[in-house]
Enzyme design. Structure first.
Site, mmCIF file in Angstrom:
data_model
loop_
_atom_site.group_PDB
_atom_site.id
_atom_site.type_symbol
_atom_site.label_atom_id
_atom_site.label_comp_id
_atom_site.label_asym_id
_atom_site.label_seq_id
_atom_site.Cartn_x
_atom_site.Cartn_y
_atom_site.Cartn_z
ATOM 1 N N ASP A 38 74.131 51.348 68.896
ATOM 2 C CA ASP A 38 73.692 52.643 69.848
ATOM 3 C C ASP A 38 72.829 53.490 69.153
ATOM 4 O O ASP A 38 73.461 54.198 68.518
ATOM 5 C CB ASP A 38 75.810 53.600 70.338
ATOM 6 C CG ASP A 38 74.675 54.297 72.044
ATOM 7 O OD1 ASP A 38 73.456 54.546 71.970
ATOM 8 O OD2 ASP A 38 75.906 54.745 72.051
ATOM 9 N N ILE A 39 72.103 53.551 69.270
ATOM 10 C CA ILE A 39 70.554 54.083 68.706
ATOM 11 C C ILE A 39 70.303 55.389 69.586
ATOM 12 O O ILE A 39 70.798 56.275 68.834
ATOM 13 C CB ILE A 39 69.068 53.436 69.177
ATOM 14 C CG1 ILE A 39 69.130 53.976 70.631
ATOM 15 C CG2 ILE A 39 69.218 52.523 68.299
ATOM 16 C CD1 ILE A 39 66.949 53.727 71.061
ATOM 17 N N ALA A 62 65.849 49.693 74.329
ATOM 18 C CA ALA A 62 65.013 50.893 74.993
ATOM 19 C C ALA A 62 66.157 51.231 76.704
ATOM 20 O O ALA A 62 66.643 49.924 77.008
ATOM 21 C CB ALA A 62 63.638 50.676 76.008
ATOM 22 N N TYR A 63 66.363 51.567 77.315
ATOM 23 C CA TYR A 63 66.661 51.816 78.712
ATOM 24 C C TYR A 63 65.060 51.553 79.720
ATOM 25 O O TYR A 63 64.177 51.918 80.017
ATOM 26 C CB TYR A 63 67.100 53.225 79.355
ATOM 27 C CG TYR A 63 67.438 53.510 80.835
ATOM 28 C CD1 TYR A 63 68.567 53.405 81.142
ATOM 29 C CD2 TYR A 63 66.819 53.245 81.648
ATOM 30 C CE1 TYR A 63 69.293 53.222 82.712
ATOM 31 C CE2 TYR A 63 67.208 54.006 83.185
ATOM 32 C CZ TYR A 63 68.472 53.317 83.548
ATOM 33 O OH TYR A 63 69.362 53.733 84.413
ATOM 34 N N THR A 64 65.186 50.280 80.179
ATOM 35 C CA THR A 64 64.831 49.516 80.749
ATOM 36 C C THR A 64 64.651 48.897 82.543
ATOM 37 O O THR A 64 63.277 48.522 82.988
ATOM 38 C CB THR A 64 64.406 47.760 80.765
ATOM 39 O OG1 THR A 64 65.409 47.443 80.875
ATOM 40 C CG2 THR A 64 63.407 48.192 78.959
ATOM 41 N N TYR A 127 61.344 56.725 84.599
ATOM 42 C CA TYR A 127 60.672 55.975 82.980
ATOM 43 C C TYR A 127 59.607 56.088 82.418
ATOM 44 O O TYR A 127 59.421 56.230 81.109
ATOM 45 C CB TYR A 127 60.972 54.373 83.707
ATOM 46 C CG TYR A 127 60.970 53.039 82.547
ATOM 47 C CD1 TYR A 127 61.709 52.647 81.599
ATOM 48 C CD2 TYR A 127 58.974 53.013 82.830
ATOM 49 C CE1 TYR A 127 61.117 51.681 81.315
ATOM 50 C CE2 TYR A 127 58.764 52.040 81.460
ATOM 51 C CZ TYR A 127 59.913 51.143 80.578
ATOM 52 O OH TYR A 127 59.885 50.056 79.450
ATOM 53 N N TRP A 151 54.389 43.870 81.781
ATOM 54 C CA TRP A 151 54.519 42.830 81.796
ATOM 55 C C TRP A 151 54.689 41.832 81.384
ATOM 56 O O TRP A 151 54.702 40.588 81.527
ATOM 57 C CB TRP A 151 53.359 42.861 83.076
ATOM 58 C CG TRP A 151 52.578 43.357 84.368
ATOM 59 C CD1 TRP A 151 52.993 44.546 83.654
ATOM 60 C CD2 TRP A 151 51.876 42.913 85.354
ATOM 61 N NE1 TRP A 151 51.681 45.159 84.974
ATOM 62 C CE2 TRP A 151 51.444 44.360 85.836
ATOM 63 C CE3 TRP A 151 51.099 41.766 85.806
ATOM 64 C CZ2 TRP A 151 50.567 44.121 86.275
ATOM 65 C CZ3 TRP A 151 50.733 42.173 87.036
ATOM 66 C CH2 TRP A 151 50.055 43.176 87.214
HETATM 67 N N1 NAP Z 1 59.644 44.130 80.557
HETATM 68 C C1 NAP Z 1 58.469 45.036 80.700
HETATM 69 O O1 NAP Z 1 57.872 44.719 81.073
HETATM 70 C C2 NAP Z 1 57.805 45.838 79.800
HETATM 71 C C3 NAP Z 1 56.891 46.389 79.777
HETATM 72 C C4 NAP Z 1 56.271 46.847 78.870
HETATM 73 C C5 NAP Z 1 56.941 47.477 77.643
HETATM 74 N N2 NAP Z 1 57.769 47.931 77.536
HETATM 75 C C6 NAP Z 1 58.614 48.179 76.576
HETATM 76 O O2 NAP Z 1 59.116 46.744 75.554
HETATM 77 C C7 NAP Z 1 60.367 47.351 74.758
HETATM 78 C C8 NAP Z 1 61.398 45.795 74.673
HETATM 79 O O3 NAP Z 1 61.877 45.307 76.829
HETATM 80 P P1 NAP Z 1 62.498 44.422 77.112
HETATM 81 O O4 NAP Z 1 61.967 44.378 78.039
HETATM 82 O O5 NAP Z 1 62.876 43.256 75.806
HETATM 83 O O6 NAP Z 1 64.064 44.854 77.292
HETATM 84 P P2 NAP Z 1 64.996 44.585 77.729
HETATM 85 O O7 NAP Z 1 65.343 43.265 77.952
HETATM 86 O O8 NAP Z 1 66.126 45.428 78.726
HETATM 87 O O9 NAP Z 1 65.885 44.933 75.941
HETATM 88 C C9 NAP Z 1 66.347 46.251 75.772
HETATM 89 C C10 NAP Z 1 67.683 46.590 74.818
HETATM 90 O O10 NAP Z 1 68.270 47.226 74.522
HETATM 91 C C11 NAP Z 1 69.376 47.963 74.641
HETATM 92 N N3 NAP Z 1 69.748 49.089 74.313
HETATM 93 C C12 NAP Z 1 70.163 49.463 75.684
HETATM 94 N N4 NAP Z 1 70.196 50.899 75.147
HETATM 95 C C13 NAP Z 1 70.565 51.277 73.829
HETATM 96 C C14 NAP Z 1 71.250 51.966 73.324
HETATM 97 N N5 NAP Z 1 71.417 52.800 73.241
HETATM 98 N N6 NAP Z 1 71.606 51.203 72.177
HETATM 99 C C15 NAP Z 1 71.102 50.218 71.605
HETATM 100 N N7 NAP Z 1 70.188 48.880 72.022
HETATM 101 C C16 NAP Z 1 70.245 49.168 73.495
HETATM 102 C C17 NAP Z 1 69.462 46.719 76.184
HETATM 103 O O11 NAP Z 1 70.994 46.686 75.361
HETATM 104 P P3 NAP Z 1 72.027 46.107 77.143
HETATM 105 O O12 NAP Z 1 70.856 45.386 77.961
HETATM 106 O O13 NAP Z 1 73.322 45.971 77.011
HETATM 107 O O14 NAP Z 1 71.843 47.575 78.073
HETATM 108 C C18 NAP Z 1 69.234 45.345 75.296
HETATM 109 O O15 NAP Z 1 69.536 44.794 74.752
HETATM 110 C C19 NAP Z 1 60.384 48.361 74.906
HETATM 111 O O16 NAP Z 1 60.620 49.908 75.051
HETATM 112 C C20 NAP Z 1 60.148 48.536 77.112
HETATM 113 O O17 NAP Z 1 60.367 49.916 77.352
HETATM 114 C C21 NAP Z 1 59.037 46.139 78.298
#
Ligand code: NAP
Length: 282
Positions: A38-39, A62-64, A127, A151
């Site tokens: 847990d970061i 991240a909190y996404t 966010y 995206w």
């Molecule tokens: N998705 C998009 O369209 C998008 C676009 C631009 C940038 N980004 C960025 O790209 C990165 C990856 O996004 P993604 O789409 O792969 O997101 P994701 O599928 O939601 O993955 C994020 C992971 O982080 C975990 N997490 C949450 N809180 C945590 C904590 N305290 N300690 C450790 N792990 C934790 C989540 O676990 P839980 O699900 O169990 O909480 C999830 O497995 C993020 O930095 C996001 O901001 C995403």
């Protein structure tokens, strides 16, 4: 010297693809999902990371939940902002490069030309502001790289492609999709390769990676319908007709010029990514 990669948030959509890609390349990878690390727990994060002695840390945690963040500001800031401070400290203690993943939502979308790495940030949502805090926190690592992207879609997470496929499966016809928000869809395996390329070059500062080319959500939905062979009609609608809790930038096309200059490689095509996605996700 060979690298040891440490991935946080390795259970997420990007984290899983990055871990898979590194493993396929025979790299030394420590992939830590939320249950492993847990970061937001400063003491644990620093102790675990330093003990693993990585040379590159990629923070995919991240909190996404963009809309839910509007009502959970302190949690979003803690995970996307303060936690990155702990990772920066861990990176400094381990002598590692910290790669922080960030977002097009740090911009307000009022420009009509692709956003350059030096353009002024002005997030419109909780966010976006929390992710900007994370970018600032990452600079506290002596060696840091911020990779902004947009995206995302990948087979290991919920995303727009899946949302459209669910609507098609439910028989929603016509599908109404916003046509006044433009960006660059990005397939997470493509992003994973771009991150690896940049980190192996020891790139620093900020870089943007997004797939080619820009489009609207309507265009993207139309492509998904075409590629799936469905006979669903997609109708363009305006953002005003689809109010949501968090305000999104109307135009968040990222310029990938610095990425291309550093790596000598053009971004991949999201349409190709979409085909691969559909062939892999049942
Ligand atoms: N998705 C998009 O369209 C998008 C676009 C631009 C940038 N980004 C960025 O790209 C990165 C990856 O996004 P993604 O789409 O792969 O997101 P994701 O599928 O939601 O993955 C994020 C992971 O982080 C975990 N997490 C949450 N809180 C945590 C904590 N305290 N300690 C450790 N792990 C934790 C989540 O676990 P839980 O699900 O169990 O909480 C999830 O497995 C993020 O930095 C996001 O901001 C995403």
């Amino acid at each position: 010297m060979p690298h040891r990669w440490l991935i946080t948030g390795a259970g997420g959509m990007l984290g899983r693809d990055l871990a898979d890609e590194l493993t396929a390349r025979g790299e030394d990878v420590v992939a830590l999902a939320k249950a492993d690390l847990d970061i937001a727990d400063a003491r644990e994060a620093i102790a675990v990371i330093v003990e693993k002695r990585p040379t590159i840390i990629v923070n995919c945690a991240a909190y996404t939940k963009v809309d839910a963040a509007e009502e959970n500001e302190s949690l979003a800031n803690a995970i996307n902002g303060s936690s990155v401070e702990f990772l920066a400290q861990a990176a400094n203690e381990a002598g590692a490069l910290l790669v922080q993943i960030s977002t097009d939502f740090v911009f307000d979308g009022t420009k009509r030309r692709p956003y350059d790495i030096n353009d002024a940030t002005h997030p419109l949502s909780v966010y976006g502001r929390s992710k900007l805090l994370g970018e600032l926190a990452a600079t506290h690592a002596e060696r840091h790289l911020v990779v902004r992207t947009s995206w995302l879609f990948g087979v290991n997470g919920h995303n727009f492609v899946e949302a459209i496929r669910n609507q098609i499966a439910k028989g929603t016809n016509p599908l109404r999709v916003v046509d006044d928000q433009r960006g660059r869809p990005t397939y997470t395996p493509h992003l994973a390769s771009a991150i690896i390329r940049l980190a192996q070059l020891d790139a620093r500062g900020i870089a943007h990676y997004a797939d080619d080319d820009e489009c609207s959500w309507f265009d993207f939905a139309h492509a998904i319908v075409e590629e799936t062979g469905a006979d669903t009609i997609v109708k363009p609608v305006s953002t005003r007709e689809f109010p949501r809790l968090a305000v999104r930038p109307a135009y968040s096309v990222l310029s990938t010029e610095r990425y291309e200059r550093l790596t000598g490689v053009r971004p991949e095509s999201w349409r190709e990514g979409l085909r691969d996605y559909l062939s892999r996700r049942a």
